[in-house]
Write a protein that holds these residues in place. Structure first.
Motif, PDB file in Angstrom:
ATOM      1  N   UNK A 178      45.155  22.925  43.590  1.00 59.71           N
ATOM      2  CA  UNK A 178      45.141  23.530  42.258  1.00 59.71           C
ATOM      3  C   UNK A 178      45.870  22.616  41.289  1.00 59.71           C
ATOM      4  N   UNK A 179      45.257  22.381  40.123  1.00 63.34           N
ATOM      5  CA  UNK A 179      45.859  21.548  39.080  1.00 63.34           C
ATOM      6  C   UNK A 179      45.302  21.978  37.731  1.00 63.34           C
ATOM      7  N   UNK A 180      46.011  21.676  36.636  1.00 64.62           N
ATOM      8  CA  UNK A 180      45.506  22.023  35.296  1.00 64.62           C
ATOM      9  C   UNK A 180      44.632  20.913  34.722  1.00 64.62           C
ATOM     10  N   UNK A 181      43.753  21.302  33.805  1.00 60.97           N
ATOM     11  CA  UNK A 181      42.987  20.341  33.002  1.00 60.97           C
ATOM     12  C   UNK A 181      43.028  20.822  31.565  1.00 60.97           C
ATOM     13  N   UNK A 182      43.548  19.994  30.669  1.00 58.12           N
ATOM     14  CA  UNK A 182      43.787  20.409  29.281  1.00 58.12           C
ATOM     15  C   UNK A 182      42.523  20.306  28.438  1.00 58.12           C
ATOM     16  N   UNK A 183      41.517  21.055  28.808  1.00 56.45           N
ATOM     17  CA  UNK A 183      40.321  21.171  27.961  1.00 56.45           C
ATOM     18  C   UNK A 183      40.576  22.287  26.953  1.00 56.45           C
ATOM     19  N   UNK A 184      41.687  22.132  26.209  1.00 58.79           N
ATOM     20  CA  UNK A 184      42.114  23.219  25.339  1.00 58.79           C
ATOM     21  C   UNK A 184      41.370  23.235  24.017  1.00 58.79           C
ATOM     22  N   UNK A 243      34.494  20.760  43.411  1.00 55.67           N
ATOM     23  CA  UNK A 243      35.449  20.738  42.313  1.00 55.67           C
ATOM     24  C   UNK A 243      35.083  21.851  41.333  1.00 55.67           C
ATOM     25  N   UNK A 244      36.044  22.718  41.054  1.00 53.27           N
ATOM     26  CA  UNK A 244      35.832  23.831  40.128  1.00 53.27           C
ATOM     27  C   UNK A 244      36.549  23.540  38.815  1.00 53.27           C
ATOM     28  N   UNK A 245      35.826  23.729  37.736  1.00 53.83           N
ATOM     29  CA  UNK A 245      36.403  23.643  36.392  1.00 53.83           C
ATOM     30  C   UNK A 245      36.267  25.028  35.784  1.00 53.83           C
ATOM     31  N   UNK A 246      37.347  25.814  35.824  1.00 59.96           N
ATOM     32  CA  UNK A 246      37.263  27.230  35.464  1.00 59.96           C
ATOM     33  C   UNK A 246      38.395  27.595  34.526  1.00 59.96           C
ATOM     34  N   UNK A 247      38.204  28.683  33.803  1.00 60.32           N
ATOM     35  CA  UNK A 247      39.254  29.245  32.972  1.00 60.32           C
ATOM     36  C   UNK A 247      40.337  29.866  33.858  1.00 60.32           C
ATOM     37  N   UNK A 248      41.550  29.835  33.375  1.00 53.97           N
ATOM     38  CA  UNK A 248      42.664  30.449  34.106  1.00 53.97           C
ATOM     39  C   UNK A 248      42.631  31.955  33.854  1.00 53.97           C
ATOM     40  N   UNK A 249      41.651  32.612  34.473  1.00 52.81           N
ATOM     41  CA  UNK A 249      41.452  34.047  34.303  1.00 52.81           C
ATOM     42  C   UNK A 249      41.117  34.649  35.663  1.00 52.81           C
ATOM     43  N   UNK A 250      41.410  35.919  35.876  1.00 52.11           N
ATOM     44  CA  UNK A 250      41.183  36.514  37.189  1.00 52.11           C
ATOM     45  C   UNK A 250      39.724  36.490  37.645  1.00 52.11           C
ATOM     46  N   UNK A 251      38.771  36.737  36.728  1.00 50.79           N
ATOM     47  CA  UNK A 251      37.372  36.790  37.121  1.00 50.79           C
ATOM     48  C   UNK A 251      36.867  35.501  37.763  1.00 50.79           C
ATOM     49  N   UNK A 252      36.939  34.358  37.053  1.00 51.77           N
ATOM     50  CA  UNK A 252      36.472  33.103  37.662  1.00 51.77           C
ATOM     51  C   UNK A 252      37.240  32.723  38.926  1.00 51.77           C
ATOM     52  N   UNK A 253      38.545  32.948  38.936  1.00 55.09           N
ATOM     53  CA  UNK A 253      39.340  32.575  40.110  1.00 55.09           C
ATOM     54  C   UNK A 253      38.952  33.437  41.306  1.00 55.09           C
ATOM     55  N   UNK A 254      38.611  34.700  41.094  1.00 52.90           N
ATOM     56  CA  UNK A 254      38.177  35.556  42.187  1.00 52.90           C
ATOM     57  C   UNK A 254      36.882  35.035  42.809  1.00 52.90           C
ATOM     58  N   UNK A 276      41.682  25.657  33.308  1.00 54.24           N
ATOM     59  CA  UNK A 276      41.668  25.273  31.905  1.00 54.24           C
ATOM     60  C   UNK A 276      42.298  26.394  31.082  1.00 54.24           C
ATOM     61  N   UNK A 277      43.230  26.082  30.184  1.00 53.74           N
ATOM     62  CA  UNK A 277      43.840  24.770  29.939  1.00 53.74           C
ATOM     63  C   UNK A 277      45.113  24.545  30.729  1.00 53.74           C
ATOM     64  N   UNK A 278      45.484  25.507  31.625  1.00 58.03           N
ATOM     65  CA  UNK A 278      46.734  25.402  32.354  1.00 58.03           C
ATOM     66  C   UNK A 278      46.648  26.279  33.584  1.00 58.03           C
ATOM     67  N   UNK A 279      47.485  26.032  34.548  1.00 60.56           N
ATOM     68  CA  UNK A 279      47.588  26.926  35.691  1.00 60.56           C
ATOM     69  C   UNK A 279      48.494  28.104  35.339  1.00 60.56           C
ATOM     70  N   UNK A 280      48.227  29.221  35.971  1.00 58.89           N
ATOM     71  CA  UNK A 280      49.052  30.410  35.740  1.00 58.89           C
ATOM     72  C   UNK A 280      49.493  30.988  37.081  1.00 58.89           C
TER      73      UNK A 280
END
Length: 544
Positions: free
Chosen positions: A166-172, A104-115, A144-148
């Motif tokens: 893939x799903x969002x987690x609102x750790x906003x 289970x990955x808890x990551x920011x919705x950014x290219x770096x972590x997703x890569x 986090x906090x949304x999918x893009x």
């Protein structure tokens, strides 16, 4: 200064500290916000099932400490057996323990972590560790906090999307204190103003929509700056959709499922009120949204309050914790005795001679000192030490104390000892801060900043002296930025000369670190006698 006490969580599970003032709950009951964030995480992990390895993006460990008891290590009841930080390689697991069934990955919705997530999935596919088609996915990515769309497309281009869920987690936002909710958007000004990325504005609007769902619609909304207006406009559009869904629910009997998804987040737990007017259930009188670009001068000026100087002189305050030298924190004074509620997660262990010390309103002494000017620290700490000493001396002098008086004093001993240990820690911190503020460099810089703010001569001579003395680049850049912001003419030639100097030192990419609470933090205040209001007025439901 109101006295703070801890509020019980109200359920069977203990929770991190929440603060209550003498007049009842604070301006907003942040316990509800924290409980909502925690319950959503529990639901996501329980939906995954099996034996899990939780992989956290950078900085998420500290944020989870404010949401879940014990932080990430306290999720064993949800099936989490391993906790790791996101890295280019997932690594191997302990041969003694059974390997995890799910990652289970808890990551920011950014290219770096997703890569990096995509690289892990590709490696698992090469080694044959991914189940057959149609089987339950082994990899679960909660953004986090949304999918893009961008991040989803990155997973698809890498060939990883068919193997992940893939799903969002609102750790906003995280409740760092009784009146502070932090979105943790450290580079929001850079993203919005330089890169033209509206993602931070959408994250802020999503958070405000969630805040509205929990605490009611603000009666008035005031904006300062273009970015602030952009956030409120997004919030207004979400309110319009929610209001239409509410009216449909009252008219047709439909439920909360009709509410549209907000910025990729899960459908909110929306409680419909009986009143047709949404302002009738408002728990917030006014919402003020400020654009950082409206006031760029304040982050460049050297602060003089105790809390801000801790952030400046001791390496920064991150997630309401400061890394203090181990000898500053006496035995028994980290975690449960200073700033953390009983049953809450203790501070992390000492590392490299330092320990993470919590700084929040649960520490009554810190709540009293945090906003004081540095010149007042000595007198206030001396008065507190004198009060503790007098309490002990008064009991010793009372030779004829009754059994009831002795019993009452014995009950006070743990509290007095806790205050005394906290006092020793803050005395040590104040001495370190005083060494910084008493230095010649600090005073010269402060005088130069004051001269700039009063419209006097530029500070180029001081800047040249600081360059010759080897002053760190961020400090020099802050002073140069202040010069360019407040001076009538910044002096193009002088700025070019300093620019060439920075390029020569190889620090062209050096960034200016803004003081504490400048990265998307939200201050919650109860002000019954609000002062004069200025700015643009905006009613979210005015389009209906």
């Amino acid at each position: 200064m109101k006295k703070c006490e801890r509020v019980p969580s109200g359920d069977n599970e203990p929770s991190p500290p929440v603060w209550r003032g003498e007049g009842g709950l604070g301006p907003l009951d942040l316990l509800r916000f924290r409980a909502d964030t925690r319950q959503e995480l529990f639901d996501l992990l329980e939906g995954v099932g099996g034996r899990q390895c939780l992989v956290l993006d950078a900085g998420f460990r500290g944020r989870l400490d404010h949401v879940v008891l014990g932080g990430a290590d306290g999720l064993q009841n949800c099936g989490v057996a391993f906790v790791r930080d996101l890295a280019p390689e997932l690594g191997v697991f302990d041969a003694i323990s059974p390997p995890p069934d799910r990652v289970v990955y808890l990551v920011r919705a950014a290219p770096g972590p997703v890569a990096m997530v995509a690289a892990h999935v590709r490696a698992a596919v090469r080694h044959g560790e991914v189940g057959a088609a149609g089987a339950a996915p082994r990899f679960h990515v909660f953004m986090v906090p949304r999918t893009t769309l961008l991040c989803t497309q990155l997973l698809e281009d890498a060939g990883a999307l068919p193997h992940v869920h893939v799903a969002p987690y609102r750790l906003d936002a995280i409740a760092l204190d009784a009146d502070v909710l932090s979105l943790g958007l450290d580079a929001c000004l850079l993203d919005v103003k330089v890169h033209g990325d509206p993602a931070p504005l959408e994250c802020a609007a999503q958070f405000l929509a969630r805040l509205e769902q929990l605490y009611g619609t603000p009666r008035e909304v005031w904006t300062f700056g273009d970015a602030a207006r952009g956030v409120v406009e997004r919030l207004a559009h979400a309110d319009v959709r929610a209001e239409r869904a509410r009216r449909r629910a009252h008219g047709t009997g439909a439920g909360a499922a009709d509410i549209p998804r907000l910025f990729g987040a899960a459908t909110p737990r929306y409680e419909f009120a009986d009143e047709p007017d949404p302002y009738a259930r408002a728990g917030v009188d006014a919402l003020v949204v400020l654009d950082r670009a409206v006031d760029l001068v304040t982050p460049m000026v050297t602060p003089l309050t105790y809390e801000a100087l801790i952030d400046e002189a001791l390496g920064g305050i991150v997630d309401a914790r400061a890394r203090l030298p181990r000898d500053f924190v006496r035995d028994g004074d980290d975690g449960a005795t200073a700033g953390v509620a009983p049953g809450a997660a203790p501070a992390p262990a000492a590392c490299n001679g330092h320990v993470e010390y919590p700084l929040n309103s649960d520490d009554a002494l810190y709540a009293e000192l945090r906003d004081l000017n540095v010149e007042e620290l000595g007198d206030r700490l001396g008065a507190r030490a004198k009060a503790i000493r007098e309490a002990y001396d008064a009991f010793r002098r009372n030779a004829d104390a009754s059994i009831a008086e002795i019993h009452d004093f014995v009950k006070r001993i743990p509290g007095l000892a806790r205050i005394y240990r906290s006092l020793r820690t803050h005395v040590a911190v104040a001495e370190r801060v005083a060494r910084t503020t008493d230095s010649r460099a600090f005073r010269e810089r402060w005088r130069a900043e004051r001269a700039l703010l009063e419209g006097q001569e530029p500070a180029y001579d001081l800047i040249e002296d600081l360059v010759a003395a080897g002053e760190p680049a961020p400090s020099l850049l802050r002073l140069l930025c202040l010069q360019s912001l407040v001076a009538s003419r910044a002096g193009v030639e002088a700025l070019r000369a300093f620019g060439c100097h920075f390029l020569g030192r190889g620090v062209a990419r050096a960034s200016c670190r803004t003081p504490h609470r400048s990265s998307g933090d939200v201050r919650v205040r109860a002000d019954p006698a609000a002062g004069r209001r200025v700015g643009r007025r905006w009613h979210p439901l005015g389009a209906l």
